[in-house]
Design an enzyme around this catalytic site. Structure first.
Site, short mmCIF file in Angstrom:
data_model
loop_
_atom_site.label_atom_id
_atom_site.label_comp_id
_atom_site.label_asym_id
_atom_site.label_seq_id
_atom_site.Cartn_x
_atom_site.Cartn_y
_atom_site.Cartn_z
N ASP A 195 -1.89 6.72 6.05
CA ASP A 195 -2.93 5.79 5.62
C ASP A 195 -3.21 4.90 6.84
OD1 ASP A 195 -4.42 3.68 4.64
OD2 ASP A 195 -3.01 3.14 3.03
N TRP A 200 0.84 -1.21 0.00
CA TRP A 200 0.00 0.00 0.00
C TRP A 200 0.86 1.24 0.00
CZ3 TRP A 200 -4.21 -1.37 -1.95
CH2 TRP A 200 -4.85 -2.56 -1.58
N LYS A 250 -12.12 -1.94 6.65
CA LYS A 250 -11.36 -2.78 7.57
C LYS A 250 -11.92 -2.66 8.99
CE LYS A 250 -8.77 -3.36 3.95
NZ LYS A 250 -7.73 -2.46 3.54
C1 LIG Z 1 -7.14 -2.11 2.09
C2 LIG Z 1 -6.10 -1.05 2.13
C3 LIG Z 1 -5.97 -0.08 1.12
C4 LIG Z 1 -6.84 -0.09 -0.13
O1 LIG Z 1 -8.07 0.39 0.15
P1 LIG Z 1 -9.15 0.62 -1.01
O2 LIG Z 1 -10.29 1.16 -0.20
O3 LIG Z 1 -9.41 -0.70 -1.64
O4 LIG Z 1 -8.60 1.60 -1.96
C5 LIG Z 1 -5.02 0.90 1.26
N1 LIG Z 1 -4.21 0.93 2.34
C6 LIG Z 1 -4.27 0.01 3.32
C7 LIG Z 1 -3.35 0.10 4.48
C8 LIG Z 1 -5.23 -1.00 3.25
O5 LIG Z 1 -5.32 -1.91 4.23
#
Ligand SMILES: *Cc1c(COP(=O)(O)O)cnc(C)c1O
Length: 355
Positions: free
Chosen positions: A166, A99, A190
């Site tokens: 993030d 990511w 999540k």
């Molecule tokens: C799942 C995830 C993403 C991607 O998220 P999307 O909503 O599918 O764009 C990005 N960063 C992290 C840390 C994730 O766990």
């Protein structure tokens, strides 16, 4: 049989949150209408958005000067929106996995990107500690929890420039020192709600510093000015997020969420470390409380499928690891009860005794 759902995302939510969402889909609050049929500008929806925003601020102790947004798209949309809105000359990125790499790739479209450190040399199994952040960078971007590799920055690091994080997979799982950040964002699927929604906590005074023109839909200032209603946001996921935020508050807030996360993680890591059939993949000091990665120990690799079946027969489901790591990943977000972690640890014990 009771099922324990270890999916990495979309993932488990508290049962009552799922039930409240289901009920709102059928008849929202006695209106005789489905929440899906109500305007995002209606008198019914506005209080949902307002309360969700206020609760996220309250639970994370967000200081004045920060705004909360709930937008469509996922975390990946912010990989592009963040540099669009914050990167003027140079940005620093800490590369701790898939990511983080994706976020960095997008930023390169907007300016100079300095990778301050990377753990790619050891398959992203640890978090680099000693690195220098250029003092003239607009921000340092970090991924607080590496969902795929099972590593986590469990504390807010010190940085000479503002942080941007993030926090897709560990938001609301611990207290956060928000003042260190210009922006905290993530996908909801999540630890907050179902998919289709992203959240964003942003320092208002940090915006408006880039020289480029920004399309309205990608401009955080436009979304702030319109209170997340510049266009139609994902209304049902925002309602689910609200139910979940209420649940987190009732359970004791993020301090309690962190205590539970640690308790679950200890149960699982203790079993992984003491059971000769399994081994963890992440460096011990960087292990995530949210995504617990493990593989079959050398010599036992051929038992992987058998263990997955053994666990599924006991109600422990969705533990397959990400394709880049292999093995297993037990994702333990806020909704996972301690008994879920114990059920998986017991499967590991019983499996060892069965062979
Ligand atoms: C799942 C995830 C993403 C991607 O998220 P999307 O909503 O599918 O764009 C990005 N960063 C992290 C840390 C994730 O766990």
């Amino acid at each position: 049989m009771k099922k324990y759902n270890f999916n990495a995302g979309p993932s488990m939510l508290p049962r009552e949150v799922v039930e409240q969402t289901a009920s709102a889909v059928l008849d929202y609050d006695g209106t005789g209408l489905s929440l899906m049929e109500l305007s995002h500008r209606s008198a019914q929806f506005k209080p949902i958005l307002d309360e969700a925003r206020a609760l996220l601020k309250e639970l994370l102790d967000v200081p004045a000067g920060y705004q909360v947004l709930f937008l469509g798209g996922g975390a990946s949309m912010h990989f592009c929106m963040v540099p669009f809105n914050f990167l003027n000359g140079k940005a620093a990125y800490l590369n701790t996995g898939t990511w983080a790499s994706k976020a960095m790739k997008e930023a390169k479209l907007f300016g100079e990107v300095v990778e301050v450190a990377s753990s790619a040399d050891k398959a992203f199994s640890y978090i680099p500690k000693a690195f220098v952040v250029p003092a003239d960078a607009d921000y340092l971007h970090v991924t607080s929890n590496n969902t795929i590799y099972g590593t986590q920055l469990r504390k807010d690091i010190d940085s000479p420039v503002p942080l941007i994080a993030d926090m897709s997979s560990d938001i609301l799982s611990r207290p956060v020192d928000v003042v260190k950040y210009n922006c905290i964002y993530g996908g909801a699927q999540k630890n907050l709600a179902q998919s289709g929604l992203s959240f964003m906590i942003v320092k208002e005074s940090a915006l408006g510093k880039v020289e480029r023109a920004i399309p309205s839909i990608l401009d955080y200032r436009v979304h702030i000015a319109n209170g997340s209603l510049f266009n139609t946001p994902p209304t049902l996921p925002i309602y689910t997020a609200l139910c979940n935020l209420r649940w987190v508050k009732e359970q004791g807030g993020v301090v309690e969420m962190e205590r539970r996360a640690r308790e679950r993680a200890i149960v699982l890591y203790d079993e992984i470390d003491s059971n000769p059939l399994f081994c963890g993949t992440a460096a011990a000091e960087d292990r995530s409380y949210m995504n617990i990665d493990f593989v079959m120990a050398p010599g036992y690799e051929e038992l992987e499928d058998a263990f997955a079946t053994f666990a599924a027969e006991r109600g422990v489901v969705a533990i397959k690891g990400h394709r880049t790591v292999g093995g297993f990943r037990a994702s333990c977000y806020n909704a996972m009860p301690l008994e879920g972690a114990q059920a998986l640890a017991n499967c590991m014990k019983d499996f060892k005794n069965s062979i």
